[in-house]
Write an enzyme that holds these catalytic residues in place. Structure first.
Site, PDB file in Angstrom:
ATOM      1  N   GLU A 186      -2.209   1.649 -15.461  1.00  0.00           N
ATOM      2  CA  GLU A 186      -2.853   2.862 -14.963  1.00  0.00           C
ATOM      3  C   GLU A 186      -2.124   4.128 -15.396  1.00  0.00           C
ATOM      4  OE1 GLU A 186      -4.681   1.931 -10.803  1.00  0.00           O
ATOM      5  OE2 GLU A 186      -2.963   0.637 -11.078  1.00  0.00           O
ATOM      6  N   SER A 191      -7.356  -0.252  -9.978  1.00  0.00           N
ATOM      7  CA  SER A 191      -8.328   0.278 -10.929  1.00  0.00           C
ATOM      8  C   SER A 191      -9.348  -0.760 -11.387  1.00  0.00           C
ATOM      9  CB  SER A 191      -7.631   0.891 -12.152  1.00  0.00           C
ATOM     10  OG  SER A 191      -7.108   2.163 -11.793  1.00  0.00           O
ATOM     11  N   TYR A 225     -13.476   5.775 -14.460  1.00  0.00           N
ATOM     12  CA  TYR A 225     -12.852   6.851 -15.236  1.00  0.00           C
ATOM     13  C   TYR A 225     -13.692   7.352 -16.404  1.00  0.00           C
ATOM     14  CZ  TYR A 225      -9.094   5.238 -12.303  1.00  0.00           C
ATOM     15  OH  TYR A 225      -8.366   4.865 -11.220  1.00  0.00           O
ATOM     16  N   ARG A 282      -5.363   5.689   1.159  1.00  0.00           N
ATOM     17  CA  ARG A 282      -6.813   5.577   0.976  1.00  0.00           C
ATOM     18  C   ARG A 282      -7.204   4.135   1.239  1.00  0.00           C
ATOM     19  NH1 ARG A 282      -8.359   5.581  -4.549  1.00  0.00           N
ATOM     20  NH2 ARG A 282      -8.970   3.437  -4.154  1.00  0.00           N
ATOM     21  N   ASP A 334      -9.914   1.238   1.168  1.00  0.00           N
ATOM     22  CA  ASP A 334     -11.156   0.844   0.508  1.00  0.00           C
ATOM     23  C   ASP A 334     -11.895  -0.170   1.381  1.00  0.00           C
ATOM     24  OD1 ASP A 334     -10.432   2.500  -1.539  1.00  0.00           O
ATOM     25  OD2 ASP A 334      -9.837   0.910  -2.932  1.00  0.00           O
ATOM     26  N   GLU A 340      -8.637  -3.215   0.748  1.00  0.00           N
ATOM     27  CA  GLU A 340      -7.244  -2.929   0.393  1.00  0.00           C
ATOM     28  C   GLU A 340      -6.914  -1.511   0.844  1.00  0.00           C
ATOM     29  OE1 GLU A 340      -6.104  -1.852  -3.440  1.00  0.00           O
ATOM     30  OE2 GLU A 340      -7.955  -0.810  -3.891  1.00  0.00           O
ATOM     31  N   ASN A 349      -4.536   1.799  -0.428  1.00  0.00           N
ATOM     32  CA  ASN A 349      -3.757   2.374  -1.534  1.00  0.00           C
ATOM     33  C   ASN A 349      -2.770   3.393  -0.996  1.00  0.00           C
ATOM     34  OD1 ASN A 349      -5.444   1.357  -4.017  1.00  0.00           O
ATOM     35  ND2 ASN A 349      -6.889   1.995  -2.438  1.00  0.00           N
ATOM     36  N   GLY A 363      -5.492   7.708  -6.366  1.00  0.00           N
ATOM     37  CA  GLY A 363      -5.811   8.547  -7.517  1.00  0.00           C
ATOM     38  C   GLY A 363      -6.037   9.994  -7.087  1.00  0.00           C
TER      39      GLY A 363
END
Ligand SMILES: Nc1ncnc2c1ncn2[C@@H]1O[C@H](COP(=O)(O)OP(=O)(O)O)[C@@H](O)[C@H]1O
Ligand SMILES: [Mg+2]
Length: 333
Positions: free
Chosen positions: A32, A168, A238, A277, A279, A292, A294, A298
């Site tokens: 990443e 990602s 992305y 964050r 998910d 999950e 984070n 990002g």
């Protein structure tokens, strides 16, 4: 109710770290790297825009000498993948006595390893899809065919196969029929020596950013992710135009509230700090399932946390400045 997000977060001018020197770390050697460089640049610009003296640097061999020669007041870790999320860099920063935004090394390592994090979430009563974690060695020792038959029997189809550690969407695949499972495992093992095989939960993909500016963790508006081809993989994340977002997510108020509750519970259960964050998949019945969490989310133009910050009516730079202020005030070992 009745207060705006800006009031709840009390991001006042005095809270922004205008007199601190901040080092933003970005790059690293993970898959990443490119995303991280974009995150770092965005964080740098946002901090500078609110008057914070900030600098960008990679986490390479020049880092520790630079930290020793000229220690910053705080670090912002915009590194994704193992470098930013497996806890090791945070441990080194602790050794150097340099505070950083985000959770500590132990919590980072826990959140980074999806099977370990899922076990903690389940223990805390937080819904997460049924799973099994399979190291490559065990997969071979026990016999791939027998193991895969048993997994498909017990967890049912479809399944999600993804690296136990990673991000990602790299190495992840949806498996809709048993015949595709071996190839998905092989693809996953290219990214990690342990595969996480999970029950696939159809539903709405939602990311909930959690921020704590000192009054306890608060959930920002949930962001709904709609990948154009149905899969939120690396390209969908992305590449411009591959994904549509709705911030806030198109959820009924009671469902949005339970999604926020689950995200806050996950942040707390994993012992996180400052920001994260979470998910989540929201199924057809409105039930959230945590995939999950984070710890170094990002921060690019199309990333979910900045979208949530915007949806909350907050200024990204001021929010970061407040987080930096809190980090700098932390006494390190
Ligand atoms: N069990 C699952 N059921 C349905 N979709 C999933 C599941 N696990 C992952 N996904 C999809 O794959 C994406 C990436 O999975 P995630 O666990 O968040 O890993 P990472 O973001 O670290 O690659 C999710 O946003 C979701 O779209
Ligand atoms: Mg994710």
């Amino acid at each position: 109710m009745g207060t705006t997000a800006a009031e709840r977060f009390s991001v006042t001018d005095s809270a922004v770290a205008a007199d601190l020197r901040v080092l933003v770390l970005a790059g690293g050697l993970s898959y990443e790297r490119d995303v991280s460089l974009r995150s770092g640049r965005r964080v740098l610009d946002a901090l500078r825009a609110v008057g914070v003296e900030a600098e960008l640097r990679d986490a390479d061999v020049a880092l520790l000498p630079a930290l020793a020669a000229d220690p910053p007041d705080a670090v912002v870790i915009a590194l994704h993948g193992a470098t930013g999320e497996d806890g090791s860099l945070r441990g080194v920063l602790d050794l150097c006595g340099i505070p950083y935004v985000g959770c500590d090394a132990r919590a980072s390592r826990l959140a980074w390893d999806k099977p370990s994090a899922k076990a903690v979430l389940r223990e805390a009563g937080i819904p997460t899809p049924d799973w099994v974690a399979l190291p490559h060695d065990r997969f071979s020792e026990l016999g791939a065919v027998a193991v895969l038959d048993r997994i498909a029997d017990r967890l049912g189809l479809p399944l999600m196969v993804k690296p136990a550690q990673g991000g990602s969407g790299l190495g992840a695949a949806v498996v809709r029929d048993a015949a595709s499972l071996p190839a998905a495992m092989v693809g996953c093992f290219a990214y990690d020596s342990t595969a996480l095989v999970e029950r696939y939960v159809p539903g709405m993909d939602v990311a909930v950013s959690v921020i704590d500016l000192g009054d306890g963790p608060q959930a920002l508006p949930p962001v709904e992710i709609v990948p154009r081809n149905g899969v939120y993989d690396y390209a969908a994340r992305y590449t411009a135009g591959r994904t549509t977002w709705h911030a806030p997510a198109r959820l009924e108020p009671d469902v949005a509230a339970s999604v926020a509750d689950v995200a806050l519970a996950a942040h707390t259960a994993l012992g996180l700090r400052d920001l994260s964050r979470v998910d989540v998949i929201v199924d057809a019945a409105g039930q959230p399932h945590v995939l999950e969490v984070n710890v170094s989310p990002g921060m690019t133009e199309t990333s979910l946390l900045p979208l949530a910050v915007q949806a909350a009516g907050l200024d990204f730079g001021r929010l970061l400045g407040s987080l930096v202020n809190r980090a700098a005030a932390r006494v390190t070992a």
